[in-house]
Structures are given as C-alpha cells and as structure tokens.
Design a protein around this motif. Sequence first.
Motif, PDB file in Angstrom:
ATOM      1  N   ARG A  88      12.346  -0.541  -6.973  1.00  0.00           N
ATOM      2  CA  ARG A  88      11.418  -1.209  -6.057  1.00  0.00           C
ATOM      3  C   ARG A  88      10.541  -0.238  -5.284  1.00  0.00           C
ATOM      4  N   GLN A  89      10.293   0.932  -5.868  1.00  0.00           N
ATOM      5  CA  GLN A  89       9.363   1.862  -5.263  1.00  0.00           C
ATOM      6  C   GLN A  89       8.952   2.908  -6.285  1.00  0.00           C
ATOM      7  N   SER A  90       7.833   3.572  -6.030  1.00  0.00           N
ATOM      8  CA  SER A  90       7.370   4.648  -6.890  1.00  0.00           C
ATOM      9  C   SER A  90       7.513   5.977  -6.165  1.00  0.00           C
ATOM     10  N   THR A  91       7.556   7.058  -6.936  1.00  0.00           N
ATOM     11  CA  THR A  91       7.701   8.379  -6.325  1.00  0.00           C
ATOM     12  C   THR A  91       6.390   8.808  -5.670  1.00  0.00           C
ATOM     13  N   ALA A  92       6.490   9.802  -4.801  1.00  0.00           N
ATOM     14  CA  ALA A  92       5.298  10.332  -4.140  1.00  0.00           C
ATOM     15  C   ALA A  92       4.327  10.913  -5.162  1.00  0.00           C
ATOM     16  N   ALA A  93       4.857  11.531  -6.222  1.00  0.00           N
ATOM     17  CA  ALA A  93       3.990  12.121  -7.250  1.00  0.00           C
ATOM     18  C   ALA A  93       3.209  11.045  -7.993  1.00  0.00           C
ATOM     19  N   ARG A 115       0.813  -1.213   0.000  1.00  0.00           N
ATOM     20  CA  ARG A 115       0.000   0.000   0.000  1.00  0.00           C
ATOM     21  C   ARG A 115       0.851   1.270   0.000  1.00  0.00           C
ATOM     22  N   ASP A 116       2.157   1.120   0.275  1.00  0.00           N
ATOM     23  CA  ASP A 116       3.074   2.253   0.195  1.00  0.00           C
ATOM     24  C   ASP A 116       3.770   2.331  -1.157  1.00  0.00           C
ATOM     25  N   PHE A 117       3.263   1.552  -2.121  1.00  0.00           N
ATOM     26  CA  PHE A 117       3.794   1.534  -3.485  1.00  0.00           C
ATOM     27  C   PHE A 117       5.233   1.027  -3.536  1.00  0.00           C
ATOM     28  N   ARG A 118       5.568   0.099  -2.676  1.00  0.00           N
ATOM     29  CA  ARG A 118       6.880  -0.541  -2.737  1.00  0.00           C
ATOM     30  C   ARG A 118       6.706  -1.909  -3.388  1.00  0.00           C
ATOM     31  N   LEU A 119       7.571  -2.201  -4.352  1.00  0.00           N
ATOM     32  CA  LEU A 119       7.440  -3.412  -5.156  1.00  0.00           C
ATOM     33  C   LEU A 119       7.680  -4.662  -4.315  1.00  0.00           C
ATOM     34  N   ILE A 120       6.819  -5.653  -4.493  1.00  0.00           N
ATOM     35  CA  ILE A 120       6.962  -6.927  -3.809  1.00  0.00           C
ATOM     36  C   ILE A 120       7.336  -8.024  -4.805  1.00  0.00           C
ATOM     37  N   ALA A 121       6.660  -8.059  -5.955  1.00  0.00           N
ATOM     38  CA  ALA A 121       6.934  -9.087  -6.961  1.00  0.00           C
ATOM     39  C   ALA A 121       6.461  -8.580  -8.314  1.00  0.00           C
ATOM     40  N   PHE A 122       7.034  -9.132  -9.378  1.00  0.00           N
ATOM     41  CA  PHE A 122       6.594  -8.742 -10.719  1.00  0.00           C
ATOM     42  C   PHE A 122       6.738  -9.918 -11.675  1.00  0.00           C
ATOM     43  N   GLY A 123       5.857  -9.954 -12.684  1.00  0.00           N
ATOM     44  CA  GLY A 123       5.897 -10.999 -13.689  1.00  0.00           C
ATOM     45  C   GLY A 123       6.911 -10.690 -14.769  1.00  0.00           C
ATOM     46  N   ALA A 124       7.276 -11.712 -15.528  1.00  0.00           N
ATOM     47  CA  ALA A 124       8.266 -11.554 -16.590  1.00  0.00           C
ATOM     48  C   ALA A 124       7.715 -10.685 -17.710  1.00  0.00           C
ATOM     49  N   HIS A 125       8.573  -9.824 -18.247  1.00  0.00           N
ATOM     50  CA  HIS A 125       8.210  -8.956 -19.376  1.00  0.00           C
ATOM     51  C   HIS A 125       8.931  -9.469 -20.619  1.00  0.00           C
ATOM     52  N   ASP A 126       8.183 -10.104 -21.524  1.00  0.00           N
ATOM     53  CA  ASP A 126       8.807 -10.630 -22.735  1.00  0.00           C
ATOM     54  C   ASP A 126       8.269  -9.947 -23.989  1.00  0.00           C
ATOM     55  N   SER A 127       7.603  -8.803 -23.808  1.00  0.00           N
ATOM     56  CA  SER A 127       7.044  -8.075 -24.940  1.00  0.00           C
ATOM     57  C   SER A 127       8.134  -7.323 -25.685  1.00  0.00           C
ATOM     58  N   GLU A 128       7.995  -7.257 -27.029  1.00  0.00           N
ATOM     59  CA  GLU A 128       8.909  -6.459 -27.840  1.00  0.00           C
ATOM     60  C   GLU A 128       8.408  -5.032 -28.000  1.00  0.00           C
ATOM     61  N   ASP A 129       7.284  -4.720 -27.384  1.00  0.00           N
ATOM     62  CA  ASP A 129       6.695  -3.386 -27.444  1.00  0.00           C
ATOM     63  C   ASP A 129       7.400  -2.473 -26.446  1.00  0.00           C
ATOM     64  N   ASP A 130       8.091  -1.434 -26.943  1.00  0.00           N
ATOM     65  CA  ASP A 130       8.820  -0.537 -26.049  1.00  0.00           C
ATOM     66  C   ASP A 130       7.911   0.138 -25.040  1.00  0.00           C
ATOM     67  N   LEU A 131       6.640   0.327 -25.404  1.00  0.00           N
ATOM     68  CA  LEU A 131       5.734   1.011 -24.488  1.00  0.00           C
ATOM     69  C   LEU A 131       5.335   0.138 -23.308  1.00  0.00           C
ATOM     70  N   ALA A 132       5.652  -1.175 -23.386  1.00  0.00           N
ATOM     71  CA  ALA A 132       5.296  -2.062 -22.276  1.00  0.00           C
ATOM     72  C   ALA A 132       6.098  -1.736 -21.027  1.00  0.00           C
ATOM     73  N   MET A 133       7.211  -1.033 -21.178  1.00  0.00           N
ATOM     74  CA  MET A 133       8.036  -0.655 -20.033  1.00  0.00           C
ATOM     75  C   MET A 133       8.179   0.859 -20.016  1.00  0.00           C
ATOM     76  N   ASP A 134       7.089   1.547 -19.692  1.00  0.00           N
ATOM     77  CA  ASP A 134       7.158   3.006 -19.634  1.00  0.00           C
ATOM     78  C   ASP A 134       7.962   3.428 -18.400  1.00  0.00           C
ATOM     79  N   PRO A 135       8.325   4.711 -18.285  1.00  0.00           N
ATOM     80  CA  PRO A 135       9.208   5.153 -17.186  1.00  0.00           C
ATOM     81  C   PRO A 135       8.703   4.806 -15.790  1.00  0.00           C
ATOM     82  N   VAL A 136       7.395   4.888 -15.588  1.00  0.00           N
ATOM     83  CA  VAL A 136       6.859   4.615 -14.257  1.00  0.00           C
ATOM     84  C   VAL A 136       7.070   3.155 -13.878  1.00  0.00           C
ATOM     85  N   ARG A 137       6.754   2.239 -14.805  1.00  0.00           N
ATOM     86  CA  ARG A 137       6.925   0.819 -14.504  1.00  0.00           C
ATOM     87  C   ARG A 137       8.406   0.463 -14.399  1.00  0.00           C
TER      88      ARG A 137
END
Length: 413
Positions: free
Chosen positions: A54-59, A25-47
């Motif tokens: 392993r965390q997101s900004t306050a904004a 709930r504090d936006f700290r990463l716990i786990a993530f699935g594999a990213h095998d997409s060739e689409d550059d947009l699948a990994m935008d700056p936030v993700r």
Amino acid sequence: MKGDYQDLVDEISALLGAPATLENRDFRLIAFGAHDSEDDLAMDPVRTRSILTRQSTAAVRAWFEGFGIARATGPVRIPAAPDAGVFRGRICLPVRYRGIVHGYVWLLDQEPGPGPDALAAAMEVAERIGVLLAEEAKAGADLSREFRAVLVAGRGWRQDMALAALRSALGPGADGLHAVVCVLPWPGEAPASVPGTAAVCTVPWPGGGDEDGRAGGDGAEGGSGSGPGPGSGAASGNRPARRAGQALAVLVRLRSAEVLVPAEGVATRLLAGGGASAGIAEPRRGLAELADAWSQASAAAQAAAAQPRFGPVARWSAIGPYRMLAALAAAGPAGDPATRVLLEPAHRELARTAELFLDCAGQAGRAAAALGIHRQTLYYRLARVEQLTGLDLDEGEDRLLLHMALKAARLYG
C-alpha cells in the motif's frame, strides 16, 4: 458526487478497459481495480509492491515525479523502465482540486491505448476523486478540535456539548457507521490528510513512549531463551520507565460492520508514519458511544504493543483477557499489594517466569522448556515468587490474582 473511491476507480477502469490504481499525493495506495489479465507483465514489481504494501518507495516516487506529474493537468504517458522494475509503460491521471494535486490514478499503457474521448471522460472522474480527497483533507483538519474535545471531555455535560459540536460539523455523515483507530505513540502533529477518514486528532497519552520513544513492548530480556512460546517477554518490571507523549485518534468511515479492512488499511498506513502499534474499536453507528470506542481502540493498541502476537494492528475483539483488564483499569484499581514487590525491577526474571508458567496453564514441563531452564530451577523460582507475594500457586484464586496482575502490568506498566 456518487460513490466512494473504489467505485470511482472501477468507473475509470471500465472507461479505459484497464485496471486502475489510486494513490494519494504521497504515493500511498487508496484503491485499485481487479487484475484479471493472464499477462505476467501486467503486475510488474512496482505495481505489485504498491498493492501489497500500500505504498511506493521514495525512489519510485522520485522517478515518476520526474515526468512532471505533480504539475500536470492532463494525462501523462510514462515509458517502461525495466531497470527500475517498471516493465510496462504507465498512464498517469493527476487528481487535482483547485489547482492542487491530491493524488494520482495509474493505468498500464498498451497499444493502441485509450483514445482522447475515453481519456477525457476518465479525467472527469479523476476530478470527482480530487473533490472527495480535498473535502476529506479539509474535514479532517477542520474537525480535529471537535474530535479531540469529545475524547478528552470525560462524562457529563462537557462531553454532551462536544458531541453536539462534532455531530453538527460532520452533518449527515455523523449518523453513519464508523470505527475508531488509535495509533501510539504518535511523534508529531496529526496528518493533514488521511484518506477514508472523517476526523483525526492527537490526544495526550501519559504512557506515550518509553526511553526509546516506543510504546511499551518487551524489555531487553523479553523472550530471552523463551522462543515464540506464550507469554514470552517480560512483565512491567522489565520495561524502562515511560515518558508522557501523545496518541493519534482517527475516525474511519465504514460501509459494513463486518468489514474492517478500511480501518486496518488506515492503521497500517499510519504506522508507517511513526507509530509503534495500533488498535481498532468495534464499529458503531453514530457518535453517542465515541468515548467508549476510543477506550477500546486505545486498549487494543496497548495490547498490540504488549503482546507481539496481537500486532502491530489489533482489533478490540481479538485481544482476549486484555479487554477485561482494560475495563478494570478504567475503573481505577491500584496495583494489588500482594504482587507489587514482584513487579519491581529487581525481580523481573521471577515475574517473567511466573507469567510464562501461568500462560502455560501451570504445566511445569512446558514452562521450563519455553524458558530454557531445568524444571528444578523453575520450581525454585516459583517458590521465590510465593515467598515474595505470600500467594499459594496451588490455589486457583491466587493464580488468577497473580496472572491478572502480571498481564495488567504488561498492558499498563
């Protein structure tokens, strides 16, 4: 409930055909699935930032929470916002337990997107994650007293009783594989929830911080003119006097003794909460050697504070001679009388010179270059060291004594 967080995240990814990430709930990463997409947009700056740091900004947190995800009981679709670094829309699955949100599962939205049945199945998995997060939060809070009692009880019957109480509270999990993590100094109360842990507590720490609230480290002159060479920085005489404080102790569940990534992840996330350095003990099965593991973790954390090349998160297995120094200190030896005068503040530059000279294996050219001084200046300082200590730096045993004293002062000064 089957599996751990990664298993459950992978299950949601399979149900919805898209890589999922799980944050608390504090936006700290716990786990993530594999990213095998060739689409550059699948990994935008936030993700990308979420996975790498392993965390997101306050904004970012405020922007997503503006869509009501903390109150939602079902999937929430969030549109793309390129200006905010969100190039793809999101589907947020709130992770709740008994009406309280404990985290969020995130998926990239795409056309035509998952149907209602798939989303309903994914929400059922999210509920299982919520149960797990809630149980861990409750266990960590409930076991703080038992965990602390084991760490401060000392040897003998008191520790035996404390271990029995902790073992009973943990249940079958007590016989599992764990690693102890030490974070120091710790500025406040123990966190209410630390995902992936079995217990967490604060422990009194006599050397908990210096005048600036930091855990040791080099003094103001540390590294002056020495660059990144070995032993750069000061020994004990260069540091301000420390004040008493506290450390944070964490018992982390492991699946394999060879994979300490869960413990390292916990330590890294906790450092963002205010600690200066962290140490990780060797993994152990069961609780019988918990006190020894705490000694290892705390020594590794001190080594990380004393030597930046170890940190900010150091494993006990990686701190080299500091393992022996920690063991000697635990036996209670006093500072050696021959070296005591050298460690006084008035001689901090001489102490730093001697430490770096010994770190360079007695090679005068390397030491002088690292210190940024002429070789004759180095020889003069080393002669002064011999005068103050009565040691002969041409003798191997005298060099060993001085080197150990300087490293011990760095670790415990």
